[in-house]
Design a protein around this motif. Structure first.
Motif, PDB file in Angstrom:
ATOM      1  N   ARG A   1       0.663  -1.285   0.053  1.00 51.36           N
ATOM      2  CA  ARG A   1       0.184  -0.289  -0.251  1.00 51.36           C
ATOM      3  C   ARG A   1       0.933   1.162   0.035  1.00 51.36           C
ATOM      4  O   ARG A   1       1.937   1.158   0.017  1.00 51.36           O
ATOM      5  CB  ARG A   1      -0.656  -0.106   0.881  1.00 51.36           C
ATOM      6  N   PRO A   2       0.468   2.394  -0.241  1.00 53.23           N
ATOM      7  CA  PRO A   2       1.467   3.416  -0.470  1.00 53.23           C
ATOM      8  C   PRO A   2       2.598   3.925   1.133  1.00 53.23           C
ATOM      9  O   PRO A   2       1.587   3.995   2.356  1.00 53.23           O
ATOM     10  CB  PRO A   2       0.163   4.651   0.050  1.00 53.23           C
ATOM     11  N   GLY A   3       3.470   3.727   0.602  1.00 53.15           N
ATOM     12  CA  GLY A   3       4.473   3.680   1.820  1.00 53.15           C
ATOM     13  C   GLY A   3       4.803   2.516   2.152  1.00 53.15           C
ATOM     14  O   GLY A   3       5.747   3.054   2.963  1.00 53.15           O
ATOM     15  N   ILE A   4       4.365   1.351   2.093  1.00 51.93           N
ATOM     16  CA  ILE A   4       4.477  -0.156   2.762  1.00 51.93           C
ATOM     17  C   ILE A   4       4.242  -0.830   2.156  1.00 51.93           C
ATOM     18  O   ILE A   4       4.341  -1.346   1.283  1.00 51.93           O
ATOM     19  CB  ILE A   4       2.942   0.185   4.140  1.00 51.93           C
ATOM     20  N   LEU A   5       4.829  -1.723   2.902  1.00 47.59           N
ATOM     21  CA  LEU A   5       5.060  -3.281   2.092  1.00 47.59           C
ATOM     22  C   LEU A   5       4.447  -4.478   3.324  1.00 47.59           C
ATOM     23  O   LEU A   5       4.776  -4.214   4.484  1.00 47.59           O
ATOM     24  CB  LEU A   5       6.727  -3.669   1.704  1.00 47.59           C
ATOM     25  N   ILE A   6       3.689  -5.641   2.624  1.00 52.53           N
ATOM     26  CA  ILE A   6       2.864  -6.491   3.184  1.00 52.53           C
ATOM     27  C   ILE A   6       3.681  -7.702   3.605  1.00 52.53           C
ATOM     28  O   ILE A   6       3.970  -8.395   2.831  1.00 52.53           O
ATOM     29  CB  ILE A   6       1.409  -6.102   2.682  1.00 52.53           C
ATOM     30  N   GLY A   7       4.228  -8.148   5.007  1.00 56.37           N
ATOM     31  CA  GLY A   7       4.863  -9.277   5.115  1.00 56.37           C
ATOM     32  C   GLY A   7       4.248 -10.523   4.303  1.00 56.37           C
ATOM     33  O   GLY A   7       2.607 -10.916   4.387  1.00 56.37           O
ATOM     34  N   SER A   8       4.339 -11.192   4.485  1.00 61.36           N
ATOM     35  CA  SER A   8       4.245 -12.901   4.177  1.00 61.36           C
ATOM     36  C   SER A   8       3.081 -13.881   5.101  1.00 61.36           C
ATOM     37  O   SER A   8       2.011 -14.133   5.267  1.00 61.36           O
ATOM     38  CB  SER A   8       5.070 -13.646   3.882  1.00 61.36           C
ATOM     39  N   ASP A   9       3.254 -12.454   6.475  1.00 61.15           N
ATOM     40  CA  ASP A   9       1.949 -12.852   7.446  1.00 61.15           C
ATOM     41  C   ASP A   9       1.034 -11.907   8.466  1.00 61.15           C
ATOM     42  O   ASP A   9       1.053 -11.592   8.778  1.00 61.15           O
ATOM     43  CB  ASP A   9       2.655 -12.525   8.844  1.00 61.15           C
ATOM     44  N   GLY A  10       1.139 -11.218   7.038  1.00 61.12           N
ATOM     45  CA  GLY A  10      -0.299 -10.349   7.018  1.00 61.12           C
ATOM     46  C   GLY A  10       0.138  -8.929   7.590  1.00 61.12           C
ATOM     47  O   GLY A  10      -0.198  -7.605   7.576  1.00 61.12           O
ATOM     48  N   THR A  11       2.161  -8.517   8.062  1.00 57.98           N
ATOM     49  CA  THR A  11       1.662  -7.192   9.025  1.00 57.98           C
ATOM     50  C   THR A  11       2.777  -6.475   8.093  1.00 57.98           C
ATOM     51  O   THR A  11       3.172  -7.154   6.765  1.00 57.98           O
ATOM     52  CB  THR A  11       2.957  -7.533  10.086  1.00 57.98           C
ATOM     53  N   THR A  12       3.254  -5.273   8.136  1.00 60.50           N
ATOM     54  CA  THR A  12       3.604  -4.389   7.206  1.00 60.50           C
ATOM     55  C   THR A  12       4.729  -3.807   7.898  1.00 60.50           C
ATOM     56  O   THR A  12       5.528  -3.881   9.377  1.00 60.50           O
ATOM     57  CB  THR A  12       2.487  -3.362   7.192  1.00 60.50           C
ATOM     58  N   VAL A  13       5.748  -3.435   7.009  1.00 61.88           N
ATOM     59  CA  VAL A  13       6.903  -2.686   7.176  1.00 61.88           C
ATOM     60  C   VAL A  13       6.923  -1.464   6.454  1.00 61.88           C
ATOM     61  O   VAL A  13       6.568  -0.820   5.264  1.00 61.88           O
ATOM     62  CB  VAL A  13       7.800  -3.523   7.049  1.00 61.88           C
ATOM     63  N   ASN A  14       7.192   0.007   6.657  1.00 69.42           N
ATOM     64  CA  ASN A  14       7.067   1.636   5.828  1.00 69.42           C
ATOM     65  C   ASN A  14       8.532   0.888   5.435  1.00 69.42           C
ATOM     66  O   ASN A  14       9.613   0.514   5.661  1.00 69.42           O
ATOM     67  CB  ASN A  14       7.895   2.504   7.237  1.00 69.42           C
ATOM     68  N   LEU A  15       7.977   1.246   3.920  1.00 68.10           N
ATOM     69  CA  LEU A  15       9.407   1.639   2.946  1.00 68.10           C
ATOM     70  C   LEU A  15      10.892   2.893   3.226  1.00 68.10           C
ATOM     71  O   LEU A  15      11.741   2.198   3.405  1.00 68.10           O
ATOM     72  CB  LEU A  15       9.152   1.675   1.825  1.00 68.10           C
ATOM     73  N   GLU A  16      10.048   4.009   3.853  1.00 63.51           N
ATOM     74  CA  GLU A  16      11.394   4.645   4.503  1.00 63.51           C
ATOM     75  C   GLU A  16      12.111   4.309   5.229  1.00 63.51           C
ATOM     76  O   GLU A  16      13.729   4.329   5.518  1.00 63.51           O
ATOM     77  CB  GLU A  16      10.664   5.546   5.204  1.00 63.51           C
ATOM     78  N   GLN A  17      11.951   2.919   6.121  1.00 60.93           N
ATOM     79  CA  GLN A  17      12.646   3.211   7.333  1.00 60.93           C
ATOM     80  C   GLN A  17      13.472   2.134   6.864  1.00 60.93           C
ATOM     81  O   GLN A  17      15.710   1.609   6.861  1.00 60.93           O
ATOM     82  CB  GLN A  17      11.708   2.111   8.246  1.00 60.93           C
ATOM     83  N   LEU A  18      13.531   1.059   5.651  1.00 61.39           N
ATOM     84  CA  LEU A  18      14.703   0.258   4.690  1.00 61.39           C
ATOM     85  C   LEU A  18      15.256   0.716   4.729  1.00 61.39           C
ATOM     86  O   LEU A  18      16.535   0.775   3.749  1.00 61.39           O
ATOM     87  CB  LEU A  18      13.149  -0.411   4.155  1.00 61.39           C
ATOM     88  N   PHE A  19      14.900   2.361   3.477  1.00 59.86           N
ATOM     89  CA  PHE A  19      15.858   3.114   2.618  1.00 59.86           C
ATOM     90  C   PHE A  19      16.462   4.106   3.689  1.00 59.86           C
ATOM     91  O   PHE A  19      17.929   3.536   3.199  1.00 59.86           O
ATOM     92  CB  PHE A  19      15.173   4.256   1.792  1.00 59.86           C
ATOM     93  N   GLN A  20      16.384   3.789   5.185  1.00 67.08           N
ATOM     94  CA  GLN A  20      17.524   4.892   6.156  1.00 67.08           C
ATOM     95  C   GLN A  20      18.445   3.999   6.141  1.00 67.08           C
ATOM     96  O   GLN A  20      19.593   4.484   6.755  1.00 67.08           O
ATOM     97  CB  GLN A  20      16.210   5.395   7.089  1.00 67.08           C
ATOM     98  N   ALA A  21      17.720   2.782   6.523  1.00 72.56           N
ATOM     99  CA  ALA A  21      19.060   1.690   7.216  1.00 72.56           C
ATOM    100  C   ALA A  21      20.338   2.080   6.366  1.00 72.56           C
ATOM    101  O   ALA A  21      21.014   0.566   6.334  1.00 72.56           O
ATOM    102  CB  ALA A  21      18.375   0.020   7.327  1.00 72.56           C
ATOM    103  N   MET A  22      20.175   1.392   4.681  1.00 75.40           N
ATOM    104  CA  MET A  22      21.250   1.921   3.606  1.00 75.40           C
ATOM    105  C   MET A  22      21.602   3.117   3.156  1.00 75.40           C
ATOM    106  O   MET A  22      22.360   2.764   2.443  1.00 75.40           O
ATOM    107  CB  MET A  22      20.640   0.638   2.607  1.00 75.40           C
TER     108      MET A  22
END
Length: 338
Positions: free
Chosen positions: A182-203
């Motif tokens: 959905r906008p700004g997020i990914l949905i994991g295999s368990d249905g929980t979400t993660v914020n894309l910006e958090q992933l980008f910031q990690a690198m």
């Protein structure tokens, strides 16, 4: 300047890898078509090689008697006379400048592919295609299937640790994120979400010192909303040195499979439209073109596709590319001939 009769030898532009077919009159350099079309020489007067050679011979006929003269009339303008030695020195200087404007790819190349395959038929075709691409480009690719929402963060942090452990020998990292979204997020295999910006910031440059000033490519194959694009009918008429202080968010490239707010499309048998087109275009052109040229072609090809839907309507899709690259990025493996 390369003589016209010598063009049979493979004289290639050090910035674009294309044949040197033109002569820039401003910088007195042999240049390629891309240098003239959109590079450093796009606003400079230029000649094709045959015309340049003729002009050079005419100048040499004028220069030879002038060099024998003891004095020249005060009104004579010698500004247009450039010795061969000066020309060669200027070419070397410009080529050295071009080298600075291209990312160094002589080190290791690492990739991470995080893909939710559950409930995403066709995902395995994307993994297979990308793995072929990474192999050809000399990347070591880690593949993780069906990460949870928290798993996306955990696996990316583990990947960052792997990058850091290898030190400054890393040239580039490529992170592929494939899931429902959905906008700004990914949905994991368990249905929980993660914020894309958090992933980008990690690198970014602050959190991953081993990649400071080095290209970080993110490819996101996921929906960014629920809107669909039916398309529209239309008619047509007949580079500077690295600063002492590096900004946090430079040297990154983000490739989204759709515009913000729109769905992404995936064949249940052949894989995602973006992934499949990107792999095809990159495999054909990575020796000749830099990555933004390749992505421009990917966007054009994807946007030309009429996508059939279940209700027999057609839809369009447009990938989105955002970047903060400071140099040209060529994916050609080190040492590979063009």
């Amino acid at each position: 300047m390369v003589g016209h009769e010598e063009m049979g030898a493979a004289q290639l532009c050090c910035s674009h890898g294309l044949p040197l077919k033109y002569f820039c009159e401003t910088d007195q350099l042999d240049v390629c078509a891309e240098c003239i079309a959109g590079g450093l020489h796009r606003d400079h007067p230029y000649l094709n090689m045959e015309e340049a050679c003729k002009k050079r011979k005419q100048q040499e006929q004028v220069c030879i008697p002038l060099q024998r003269s003891i004095s020249l009339p005060p009104s004579f303008n010698t500004g247009h006379i450039t010795s061969l030695e000066q020309t060669v020195q200027r070419q070397d200087s410009m080529r050295e400048k071009h080298k600075i404007e291209v990312y160094d790819f002589s080190g290791e190349r690492l990739a991470l592919t995080l893909c939710v395959t559950s409930g995403r038929a066709g995902a395995e075709a994307d993994i297979f295609a990308l793995n072929q691409l990474f192999f050809r480009l000399g990347f070591v690719n880690r593949i993780v299937r069906d990460p949870t929402g928290e798993g996306f963060k955990r696996e990316l942090l583990a990947f960052r640790g792997w990058v850091e452990s290898r030190g400054s020998c890393i040239s580039c990292c490529f992170v592929v994120l494939m899931a429902h979204g959905r906008p700004g997020i990914l949905i994991g295999s368990d249905g929980t979400t993660v914020n894309l910006e958090q992933l980008f910031q990690a690198m970014d440059n602050q959190n991953c010192p081993a990649l400071q000033g080095k290209p970080k490519i993110f490819l996101i194959q996921a929906c960014r909303g629920e809107q669909e694009d039916p398309g529209i009918m239309y008619t047509t008429d007949a580079l500077s040195h690295l600063s002492k202080v590096l900004p946090t968010h430079t040297d990154s490239l983000f490739i989204y499979s759709s515009q913000e707010g729109y769905v992404s499309y995936r064949s249940e048998t052949e894989g995602s439209i973006l992934i499949q087109r990107l792999v095809t275009v990159f495999l054909k052109g990575f020796c000749e073109f830099h990555i933004l040229e390749l992505l421009t072609k990917v966007i054009r090809e994807v946007s030309d596709i009429n996508i059939p839907t279940r209700n027999q309507q057609q839809r369009k899709s447009t990938p989105l590319v955002q970047y903060t690259l400071r140099k040209l990025l060529y994916l050609k493996p080190s040492g590979m001939a063009a």
